[in-house]
Design a protein around this motif. Structure first.
Motif, mmCIF file in Angstrom:
data_model
loop_
_atom_site.group_PDB
_atom_site.id
_atom_site.type_symbol
_atom_site.label_atom_id
_atom_site.label_comp_id
_atom_site.label_asym_id
_atom_site.label_seq_id
_atom_site.Cartn_x
_atom_site.Cartn_y
_atom_site.Cartn_z
ATOM 1 N N LEU A 120 0.795 -1.230 0.000
ATOM 2 C CA LEU A 120 0.000 0.000 0.000
ATOM 3 C C LEU A 120 0.832 1.287 0.000
ATOM 4 O O LEU A 120 0.572 2.183 -0.816
ATOM 5 C CB LEU A 120 -0.962 0.002 1.187
ATOM 6 C CG LEU A 120 -2.364 -0.542 0.914
ATOM 7 C CD1 LEU A 120 -3.110 -0.733 2.216
ATOM 8 C CD2 LEU A 120 -3.136 0.394 0.001
ATOM 9 N N PRO A 121 1.799 1.433 0.884
ATOM 10 C CA PRO A 121 2.551 2.689 0.900
ATOM 11 C C PRO A 121 3.296 2.974 -0.405
ATOM 12 O O PRO A 121 3.582 4.133 -0.713
ATOM 13 C CB PRO A 121 3.533 2.495 2.067
ATOM 14 C CG PRO A 121 2.917 1.438 2.929
ATOM 15 C CD PRO A 121 2.235 0.525 1.965
ATOM 16 N N LYS A 122 3.587 1.936 -1.173
ATOM 17 C CA LYS A 122 4.320 2.103 -2.427
ATOM 18 C C LYS A 122 3.412 2.619 -3.538
ATOM 19 O O LYS A 122 3.824 3.460 -4.348
ATOM 20 C CB LYS A 122 4.950 0.778 -2.857
ATOM 21 C CG LYS A 122 5.967 0.226 -1.863
ATOM 22 C CD LYS A 122 6.440 -1.159 -2.286
ATOM 23 C CE LYS A 122 7.352 -1.772 -1.243
ATOM 24 N NZ LYS A 122 7.733 -3.164 -1.605
ATOM 25 N N ASN A 123 2.180 2.111 -3.590
ATOM 26 C CA ASN A 123 1.266 2.519 -4.656
ATOM 27 C C ASN A 123 -0.167 2.185 -4.230
ATOM 28 O O ASN A 123 -0.648 1.075 -4.459
ATOM 29 C CB ASN A 123 1.608 1.811 -5.969
ATOM 30 C CG ASN A 123 0.895 2.429 -7.153
ATOM 31 O OD1 ASN A 123 -0.255 2.839 -7.067
ATOM 32 N ND2 ASN A 123 1.588 2.488 -8.295
ATOM 33 N N VAL A 124 -0.839 3.146 -3.625
ATOM 34 C CA VAL A 124 -2.189 2.910 -3.107
ATOM 35 C C VAL A 124 -3.154 2.591 -4.244
ATOM 36 O O VAL A 124 -3.958 1.655 -4.158
ATOM 37 C CB VAL A 124 -2.682 4.128 -2.306
ATOM 38 C CG1 VAL A 124 -4.134 3.929 -1.860
ATOM 39 C CG2 VAL A 124 -1.783 4.376 -1.098
ATOM 40 N N LYS A 125 -3.082 3.366 -5.318
ATOM 41 C CA LYS A 125 -4.019 3.198 -6.433
ATOM 42 C C LYS A 125 -3.918 1.794 -7.031
ATOM 43 O O LYS A 125 -4.934 1.099 -7.192
ATOM 44 C CB LYS A 125 -3.747 4.256 -7.503
ATOM 45 C CG LYS A 125 -4.693 4.212 -8.700
ATOM 46 C CD LYS A 125 -4.395 5.366 -9.643
ATOM 47 C CE LYS A 125 -5.332 5.345 -10.846
ATOM 48 N NZ LYS A 125 -5.077 4.187 -11.729
ATOM 49 N N GLU A 126 -2.714 1.367 -7.359
ATOM 50 C CA GLU A 126 -2.528 0.049 -7.976
ATOM 51 C C GLU A 126 -2.917 -1.070 -7.018
ATOM 52 O O GLU A 126 -3.526 -2.072 -7.427
ATOM 53 C CB GLU A 126 -1.073 -0.109 -8.415
ATOM 54 C CG GLU A 126 -0.787 -1.424 -9.117
ATOM 55 C CD GLU A 126 0.672 -1.515 -9.555
ATOM 56 O OE1 GLU A 126 1.377 -2.430 -9.084
ATOM 57 O OE2 GLU A 126 1.092 -0.656 -10.352
ATOM 58 N N THR A 127 -2.586 -0.903 -5.750
ATOM 59 C CA THR A 127 -2.915 -1.942 -4.765
ATOM 60 C C THR A 127 -4.423 -2.111 -4.636
ATOM 61 O O THR A 127 -4.939 -3.242 -4.629
ATOM 62 C CB THR A 127 -2.309 -1.583 -3.398
ATOM 63 O OG1 THR A 127 -0.890 -1.525 -3.521
ATOM 64 C CG2 THR A 127 -2.670 -2.638 -2.351
ATOM 65 N N LEU A 128 -5.155 -1.015 -4.560
ATOM 66 C CA LEU A 128 -6.612 -1.109 -4.407
ATOM 67 C C LEU A 128 -7.283 -1.621 -5.680
ATOM 68 O O LEU A 128 -8.313 -2.298 -5.610
ATOM 69 C CB LEU A 128 -7.181 0.238 -3.986
ATOM 70 C CG LEU A 128 -6.791 0.673 -2.571
ATOM 71 C CD1 LEU A 128 -7.371 2.040 -2.239
ATOM 72 C CD2 LEU A 128 -7.240 -0.355 -1.533
ATOM 73 N N GLU A 129 -6.703 -1.329 -6.825
ATOM 74 C CA GLU A 129 -7.215 -1.918 -8.071
ATOM 75 C C GLU A 129 -7.119 -3.436 -8.020
ATOM 76 O O GLU A 129 -8.047 -4.154 -8.427
ATOM 77 C CB GLU A 129 -6.421 -1.381 -9.266
ATOM 78 C CG GLU A 129 -6.729 0.062 -9.618
ATOM 79 C CD GLU A 129 -5.799 0.615 -10.688
ATOM 80 O OE1 GLU A 129 -4.815 -0.083 -11.044
ATOM 81 O OE2 GLU A 129 -6.042 1.755 -11.137
ATOM 82 N N LYS A 130 -6.006 -3.945 -7.488
ATOM 83 C CA LYS A 130 -5.816 -5.401 -7.396
ATOM 84 C C LYS A 130 -6.720 -6.019 -6.334
ATOM 85 O O LYS A 130 -7.170 -7.154 -6.490
ATOM 86 C CB LYS A 130 -4.343 -5.700 -7.100
ATOM 87 C CG LYS A 130 -3.417 -5.399 -8.269
ATOM 88 C CD LYS A 130 -1.968 -5.746 -7.950
ATOM 89 C CE LYS A 130 -1.059 -5.476 -9.134
ATOM 90 N NZ LYS A 130 0.360 -5.816 -8.848
ATOM 91 N N VAL A 131 -7.001 -5.274 -5.283
ATOM 92 C CA VAL A 131 -7.943 -5.754 -4.264
ATOM 93 C C VAL A 131 -9.320 -5.968 -4.895
ATOM 94 O O VAL A 131 -9.958 -7.011 -4.713
ATOM 95 C CB VAL A 131 -8.041 -4.758 -3.089
ATOM 96 C CG1 VAL A 131 -9.212 -5.105 -2.171
ATOM 97 C CG2 VAL A 131 -6.735 -4.747 -2.296
ATOM 98 N N ALA A 132 -9.776 -4.980 -5.650
ATOM 99 C CA ALA A 132 -11.084 -5.092 -6.302
ATOM 100 C C ALA A 132 -11.111 -6.235 -7.306
ATOM 101 O O ALA A 132 -12.100 -6.977 -7.409
ATOM 102 C CB ALA A 132 -11.438 -3.775 -6.981
ATOM 103 N N ALA A 133 -10.010 -6.405 -8.022
ATOM 104 C CA ALA A 133 -9.942 -7.472 -9.027
ATOM 105 C C ALA A 133 -9.897 -8.856 -8.393
ATOM 106 O O ALA A 133 -10.169 -9.859 -9.071
ATOM 107 C CB ALA A 133 -8.707 -7.272 -9.914
ATOM 108 N N SER A 134 -9.582 -8.921 -7.101
ATOM 109 C CA SER A 134 -9.486 -10.209 -6.409
ATOM 110 C C SER A 134 -10.809 -10.656 -5.783
ATOM 111 O O SER A 134 -10.845 -11.664 -5.087
ATOM 112 C CB SER A 134 -8.402 -10.131 -5.324
ATOM 113 O OG SER A 134 -7.136 -9.867 -5.894
ATOM 114 N N GLY A 135 -11.877 -9.902 -6.015
ATOM 115 C CA GLY A 135 -13.191 -10.329 -5.548
ATOM 116 C C GLY A 135 -13.694 -9.624 -4.307
ATOM 117 O O GLY A 135 -14.723 -10.024 -3.735
ATOM 118 N N TYR A 136 -13.030 -8.561 -3.883
ATOM 119 C CA TYR A 136 -13.437 -7.845 -2.669
ATOM 120 C C TYR A 136 -14.248 -6.608 -3.032
ATOM 121 O O TYR A 136 -13.957 -5.916 -4.015
ATOM 122 C CB TYR A 136 -12.204 -7.438 -1.854
ATOM 123 C CG TYR A 136 -11.446 -8.632 -1.328
ATOM 124 C CD1 TYR A 136 -11.748 -9.187 -0.082
ATOM 125 C CD2 TYR A 136 -10.441 -9.240 -2.087
ATOM 126 C CE1 TYR A 136 -11.074 -10.294 0.384
ATOM 127 C CE2 TYR A 136 -9.763 -10.343 -1.627
ATOM 128 C CZ TYR A 136 -10.085 -10.878 -0.385
ATOM 129 O OH TYR A 136 -9.417 -11.982 0.073
#
Length: 290
Positions: free
Chosen positions: A44-60
């Protein structure tokens, strides 16, 4: 939070079915899957936007934040900036872990007030207290003091349109003159104001039974942390469905618990990488638990 099933054609017939078979109520009102973002604290601290995109893509669809501070906000982002990224990915921050500074120990409300304001911007439903520092939880009186501070904070949260919750580890289940800290917190807090986020892993790890807690305190546990225990080393986590905790009996009693939200959390021992691990957990929950 609730997804409607297309097969419900006649609402009166559906209502009759639920009345006849109460056990269907939970499966018909399928819960959305949440993730405690502390799981991705390296990313998260490295790239919030990219991390949250991957969270959504993982079914959350839901997340629980952590790490807010007056100085750094959320990983350098303001609550407004974070809310936009969440919205862009159709993620809802239904809860957040807020440390509240020294409030629990000396009553200083500065960080509590800041946390409430951040929680309102994110549209959190729950402001969740994640931890009690060790020097302040050594006796019955310590826990009673914490309980009163939780009651006071809960009143402030209610005035702001929020609910206050408390998240456990295992230390709350240590006994002090025959009573556990967790029992004191449950007994000394206002059940109409203070709710609990039950970390199922820590309950099991401490040698206690979540089902017993549900039965003795119905409706108090509005949120859960769903975190599995490694089969060979109980100190480690693993993907949901890969460890030693059988979550099915807990989900069957979700209504008695009072659970409205749950969050996957994995703090270590990732299979491959953390993003693959959260997807593995999400897939298992979707197929086997809800």
């Amino acid at each position: 939070m609730v997804t409607r099933r297309n097969f419900i054609i006649n609402t009166s017939l559906a209502a009759t079915a639920v009345l006849a078979l109460p056990s269907l109520a939970f499966s018909m009102n399928k819960k959305e899957i949440g993730l405690q973002l502390y799981t991705l604290r390296e990313e998260l601290p490295k790239n919030v936007k990219e991390t949250l995109e991957k969270v959504a893509a993982s079914g959350y669809t839901n997340v629980e934040t952590y790490g807010f501070s007056i100085k750094d906000q959320f990983w350098g982002l303001s609550p407004v900036e974070l809310k936009k990224i969440l919205d862009d990915n159709k993620l809802k921050a239904v809860s957040g872990h807020y440390n509240l500074g020294s409030y629990l120990y000396d009553g200083n409300t500065a960080e509590l007030i800041a946390a409430i304001e951040a929680a309102k911007i994110l549209k959190n439903e729950f402001l969740t207290v994640p931890w009690i520092d060790e020097p302040f939880r050594k006796s019955i009186d310590d826990y009673k003091k914490i309980a009163q501070r939780l009651n006071q904070a809960a009143k402030m949260c209610k005035e702001a349109g929020l609910k206050l919750a408390y998240h456990n580890h295992d230390f709350e289940f240590q006994k002090h003159d025959g009573i556990t800290g967790y029992e004191i917190l449950l007994n000394e807090t206002d059940k109409n104001l203070v709710y609990f986020e039950l970390d199922l892993y820590w309950v099991v790890r401490s040698g206690n039974d979540p089902l017993k807690l549900f039965k003795e305190n119905p409706g108090r546990f509005k949120m859960w942390h769903v975190k599995d225990m490694d089969k060979t080393n109980p100190a480690l986590n693993t993907e949901i469905g890969s460890g030693s905790i059988d979550f099915k009996p807990f989900f069957k009693e979700a209504k008695q618990s009072g659970m409205v939200h749950f969050f996957v959390e994995q703090e270590n021992n990732y299979a491959g990488d953390s993003f693959q691990s959260i997807k593995t957990s999400s897939d298992f929950i979707s197929k086997e638990l809800i």
